[in-house]
Design an enzyme around this catalytic site. Structure first.
Site, PDB file in Angstrom:
ATOM      1  N   HIS A  60       7.540  -1.357  40.739  1.00 47.08           N
ATOM      2  CA  HIS A  60       7.282   0.034  40.363  1.00 47.08           C
ATOM      3  C   HIS A  60       8.482   0.678  39.680  1.00 47.08           C
ATOM      4  CE1 HIS A  60       5.181   3.807  40.465  1.00 47.08           C
ATOM      5  NE2 HIS A  60       6.115   4.394  41.210  1.00 47.08           N
ATOM      6  N   SER A  83       6.576   7.423  37.223  1.00 43.27           N
ATOM      7  CA  SER A  83       5.681   7.703  38.335  1.00 43.27           C
ATOM      8  C   SER A  83       5.231   9.165  38.289  1.00 43.27           C
ATOM      9  CB  SER A  83       6.373   7.334  39.646  1.00 43.27           C
ATOM     10  OG  SER A  83       5.459   7.188  40.697  1.00 43.27           O
ATOM     11  N   ASP A 103       3.562  -4.052  40.161  1.00 41.56           N
ATOM     12  CA  ASP A 103       3.641  -2.702  40.717  1.00 41.56           C
ATOM     13  C   ASP A 103       2.630  -2.567  41.854  1.00 41.56           C
ATOM     14  OD1 ASP A 103       3.594   0.057  41.241  1.00 41.56           O
ATOM     15  OD2 ASP A 103       4.020   0.557  39.159  1.00 41.56           O
TER      16      ASP A 103
END
Length: 313
Positions: free
Chosen positions: A262, A100, A234
């Site tokens: 995610h 991320s 996600d």
């Protein structure tokens, strides 16, 4: 933050205490967590990876057990911090793995310090397109800090965490990441953490979405092995960004993990570790050449990469 399963060490660099976990032996993997998380997000895979590698999992500045000063929270500042950390640990080169927001830091690290980067592994990474969850965009708004001050009052926070963790047990692709969201929410009880997170987000996101992108520098990955991993479901950063990574860096290995959100390293830790190992095992470490890097910079492929990203937006 959740209790660490591994011994946490500390180094003070530039006057700020940095927390990190270091386990295993062998080639070095530097694991960089995402926004509002800490090194414990990697707990499901650390021990498996440590059987073959030296694993370093830091708490980025402003997160977890690291200090939360008024400081530089840009992706470039974080990349510098990781360079300084591994230097203090006597480590020359790493395969950097970023999840991320940590993926954006990983890309910046590889760009700023190619001579110290052997490979780049991006996991549901930021920096590949403007789309991002509205929840993350909301952090940039003026009302975020006072609202979180109310929502993290002890009684309210207890109910909120319990609700999120209860929903996380519902077998649905829409609720699979809520246990991690509960931990991030809990971390916001610390005003210093809230300020730090807001500074981080404002550096990379505005009301229209992500503003920091690798598009203009993707051509530099020609000289560095790169893998991109994404969860099929996600809801924070859309899986379509994996295809953008493939378009921007045609030599990258892209793998979409089914039945994952995610946090694919938490949804399927054994598969994740196997993918990482196979990638490291089957790719030679990048060898930095100043002349080759200069030639790539002079080749001027920035506009081509930017056009590719704009066309897929």
């Amino acid at each position: 933050m959740p209790q660490s399963q591994h011994e946490v060490s500390y180094l003070t660099i530039h006057g700020h205490r940095r927390a990190f976990v270091k386990v295993g032996s062998g080639p070095v993997l530097l694991l960089l967590h995402g926004l509002g998380c800490d090194h414990t997000t990697w707990a499901p895979v650390i021990d498996t990876l440590a059987r073959r590698y030296t694993v370093i999992a830091p708490d980025l500045l402003g997160h977890g057990l690291s200090d939360k000063p008024r400081a530089d929270y840009s992706v470039g500042g974080y990349a510098n911090g990781m360079r300084d950390l591994i230097t203090c640990l006597g480590i020359d080169k790493v395969t950097v793995v970023g999840h991320s927001f940590g993926g954006g830091v990983a890309m910046q690290f590889a760009y700023q310090f190619p001579e110290r980067t052997e490979r780049l592994i991006l996991v549901a990474s930021g920096g590949l397109g403007p789309e991002v969850s509205p929840l993350i965009r909301s952090i940039t708004t003026p009302g975020f800090h006072p609202l979180m001050g109310v929502l993290t009052l002890p009684a309210v926070r207890h109910v909120g965490k319990l609700g999120l963790r209860t929903l996380a047990k519902v077998p649905s692709r829409h609720t699979r990441d809520l246990d991690e969201v509960a931990e991030i929410y809990d971390s916001f009880r610390d005003p210093a953490a809230r300020h730090a997170i807001r500074h981080v987000v404002k550096a990379v996101v505005d009301w229209r979405g992500q503003i920091v992108t690798m598009a203009d520098r993707a051509y530099l990955t020609q000289s560095m092995p790169m893998a991109v991993l994404w969860g099929e479901h996600d809801h924070v950063i859309p899986v379509t960004h994996a295809a953008r990574a493939a378009a921007l860096a045609p030599g990258a290995r892209v793998e979409v993990i089914p039945n994952a959100g995610h946090f694919p390293h938490k949804d399927h830790p054994q598969r994740f570790a196997k993918i990482v190992h196979e990638f490291v095992r089957s790719t030679p470490a990048a060898s930095y050449s100043r002349a080759r890097f200069r030639a790539l910079l002079r080749s001027g492929r920035q506009s081509e990469a930017s056009d590719t990203l704009a066309g897929s937006a």
